[in-house]
Design an enzyme around this catalytic site. Structure first.
Site, PDB file in Angstrom:
ATOM      1  N   CYS A 195       3.656   9.824   1.306  1.00 19.86           N
ATOM      2  CA  CYS A 195       2.313  10.319   1.000  1.00 19.86           C
ATOM      3  C   CYS A 195       2.339  11.187  -0.258  1.00 19.86           C
ATOM      4  O   CYS A 195       3.123  12.134  -0.341  1.00 19.86           O
ATOM      5  CB  CYS A 195       1.781  11.125   2.179  1.00 19.86           C
ATOM      6  SG  CYS A 195       0.137  11.823   1.883  1.00 19.86           S
ATOM      7  N   ASN A 211       9.412   5.271   3.916  1.00 19.16           N
ATOM      8  CA  ASN A 211       9.189   4.552   5.168  1.00 19.16           C
ATOM      9  C   ASN A 211      10.501   4.021   5.732  1.00 19.16           C
ATOM     10  O   ASN A 211      11.510   3.933   5.030  1.00 19.16           O
ATOM     11  CB  ASN A 211       8.267   3.354   4.923  1.00 19.16           C
ATOM     12  CG  ASN A 211       6.836   3.753   4.677  1.00 19.16           C
ATOM     13  OD1 ASN A 211       6.073   3.964   5.601  1.00 19.16           O
ATOM     14  ND2 ASN A 211       6.465   3.855   3.409  1.00 19.16           N
ATOM     15  N   ARG A 265       0.833  -1.206   0.000  1.00 18.93           N
ATOM     16  CA  ARG A 265       0.000   0.000   0.000  1.00 18.93           C
ATOM     17  C   ARG A 265       0.864   1.251   0.000  1.00 18.93           C
ATOM     18  O   ARG A 265       1.022   1.930  -1.011  1.00 18.93           O
ATOM     19  CB  ARG A 265      -0.944  -0.016   1.204  1.00 18.93           C
ATOM     20  CG  ARG A 265      -2.097   1.001   1.122  1.00 18.93           C
ATOM     21  CD  ARG A 265      -1.742   2.412   1.518  1.00 18.93           C
ATOM     22  NE  ARG A 265      -1.258   2.517   2.893  1.00 18.93           N
ATOM     23  CZ  ARG A 265      -0.848   3.658   3.419  1.00 18.93           C
ATOM     24  NH1 ARG A 265      -0.832   4.775   2.705  1.00 18.93           N
ATOM     25  NH2 ARG A 265      -0.390   3.690   4.665  1.00 18.93           N
ATOM     26  N   ASP A 266       1.483   1.572   1.120  1.00 14.02           N
ATOM     27  CA  ASP A 266       2.245   2.814   1.230  1.00 14.02           C
ATOM     28  C   ASP A 266       3.473   2.805   0.327  1.00 14.02           C
ATOM     29  O   ASP A 266       3.844   3.820  -0.268  1.00 14.02           O
ATOM     30  CB  ASP A 266       2.670   3.028   2.687  1.00 14.02           C
ATOM     31  CG  ASP A 266       3.134   4.444   2.969  1.00 14.02           C
ATOM     32  OD1 ASP A 266       3.312   5.213   2.018  1.00 14.02           O
ATOM     33  OD2 ASP A 266       3.318   4.788   4.140  1.00 14.02           O
ATOM     34  N   HIS A 321       8.270   7.505   8.979  1.00 16.70           N
ATOM     35  CA  HIS A 321       8.987   7.887   7.771  1.00 16.70           C
ATOM     36  C   HIS A 321      10.293   8.535   8.233  1.00 16.70           C
ATOM     37  O   HIS A 321      10.347   9.140   9.306  1.00 16.70           O
ATOM     38  CB  HIS A 321       8.151   8.840   6.922  1.00 16.70           C
ATOM     39  CG  HIS A 321       6.974   8.177   6.282  1.00 16.70           C
ATOM     40  ND1 HIS A 321       6.895   7.932   4.927  1.00 16.70           N
ATOM     41  CD2 HIS A 321       5.830   7.678   6.812  1.00 16.70           C
ATOM     42  CE1 HIS A 321       5.760   7.314   4.656  1.00 16.70           C
ATOM     43  NE2 HIS A 321       5.087   7.150   5.790  1.00 16.70           N
ATOM     44  N   HIS A 352       4.093   4.251  12.892  1.00 18.91           N
ATOM     45  CA  HIS A 352       4.365   4.246  11.454  1.00 18.91           C
ATOM     46  C   HIS A 352       5.334   5.393  11.183  1.00 18.91           C
ATOM     47  O   HIS A 352       4.966   6.566  11.267  1.00 18.91           O
ATOM     48  CB  HIS A 352       3.049   4.452  10.687  1.00 18.91           C
ATOM     49  CG  HIS A 352       3.197   4.482   9.201  1.00 18.91           C
ATOM     50  ND1 HIS A 352       2.651   3.519   8.389  1.00 18.91           N
ATOM     51  CD2 HIS A 352       3.804   5.363   8.373  1.00 18.91           C
ATOM     52  CE1 HIS A 352       2.925   3.811   7.125  1.00 18.91           C
ATOM     53  NE2 HIS A 352       3.619   4.936   7.091  1.00 18.91           N
TER      54      HIS A 352
END
Length: 295
Positions: A240, A249, A15-16, A209, A207
């Site tokens: 994002c 990430n 996903r990310d 980054h 989460h």
């Protein structure tokens, strides 16, 4: 410091990691990527996002991916609104991550609605599907800093949002350093305040980054504050699409290796991760060549 005996690593690459990638995987390649991650021992994978293909075109095959992974353990999908949740529910995913932002500007640009409107939708989801087996995870983007210099985000702001999530039906929380500006002190202080506000029984995921190479230091701070669940992505991919110059990430391999060096169990095979990462990057490069963007 008494480190925990084990830590859960959730891989968010499908996903990310892929949502704004320069290359594009086919649906079949995404499905194989998820299966490979599970086979490597990753206990939970964020497999896709049920978002508008107009805004995030690389997630347009969410149903195809999720339906093909019904037999995999603990599949997680991101949803931004009630429509996304209904799509996810039909595919049989185990958990959904509903996302809001602590940054009012990012909230409007990323989700196209106000924070209060997002929570109105989340409460409707929680009430309508109270008897459902699907787990409702509440994610807070920009929890440790805003992408916009005109905004200041405090731990109190994040704790207030966390409390509203739990009051509205969230059973897990995820705090995201979307901008990659969190420091160990900010991570520690925010987590403790959130725990104080929502109680210690609500699991918290971090989460991260990594803009300033503070990622592993931030994990230490989170461990000290009692967090034992982290979201990462292979090769540090991701970011994002609605954050200028968004950092990637934390790297799954790096985090798993570091945790193992600390004597902390993850259940993940590091050598298998290497092969998954190599295959992923090869597939992304091949797609770039096919598009004429690499030679």
């Amino acid at each position: 410091m008494n480190w925990p005996k084990s830590v859960k690593v959730i891989d968010v690459t499908p996903r990310d990691g892929l949502q704004d990638a320069t290359g594009e995987l086919t649906s079949e390649q995404k499905i194989e990527l998820c299966k490979d991650l599970y086979a490597a021992g990753v206990p939970s994978v964020e497999i896709t996002a049920f978002v508008s293909p107009k805004w995030v075109p690389l997630m347009r095959d969410a149903e195809t991916v999720a339906n093909a992974l019904r037999d995999q353990p603990d599949t997680i999908a991101l949803v931004p609104n009630h429509k996304g949740f209904e799509r996810a529910l039909r595919t049989g995913v185990d958990a959904v991550t509903f996302v809001v932002s602590a940054s009012p500007i990012h909230q409007r640009e990323n989700l196209r609605m106000s924070l209060s409107d997002s929570f109105e939708q989340f409460r409707g989801i929680a009430q309508t599907h109270a008897s459902s087996q699907i787990r409702l995870r509440g994610a807070i983007s920009c929890a440790f800093g805003s992408p916009f210099s005109t905004e200041s985000i405090t731990p109190e702001t994040v704790a207030d949002i966390a409390r509203e999530y739990v009051d509205s039906g969230a059973v897990e929380l995820s705090l995201a350093d979307t901008v990659g500006v969190g420091t160990p002190q900010a991570i520690y202080d925010t987590i403790l305040l959130v725990k104080q506000r929502v109680g210690h029984d609500i699991p918290i995921t971090l989460h991260l980054h990594d803009r300033y190479a503070l990622g592993l230091g931030n994990i230490v701070a989170a461990l000290a504050a009692g967090v034992t669940v982290f979201e990462t992505a292979l090769a540090g991919l991701g970011g994002c699409p609605f954050v200028p110059d968004a950092p990637g990430n934390l790297d799954t391999e790096q985090v798993v290796h570091w945790l193992h060096l600390m004597g902390i169990h993850t259940g993940i095979d590091e050598h298998a991760l290497v092969h998954v990462r190599k295959r992923l990057l090869k597939d992304l490069d091949a797609s770039m060549v096919k598009q004429g963007k690499l030679r």
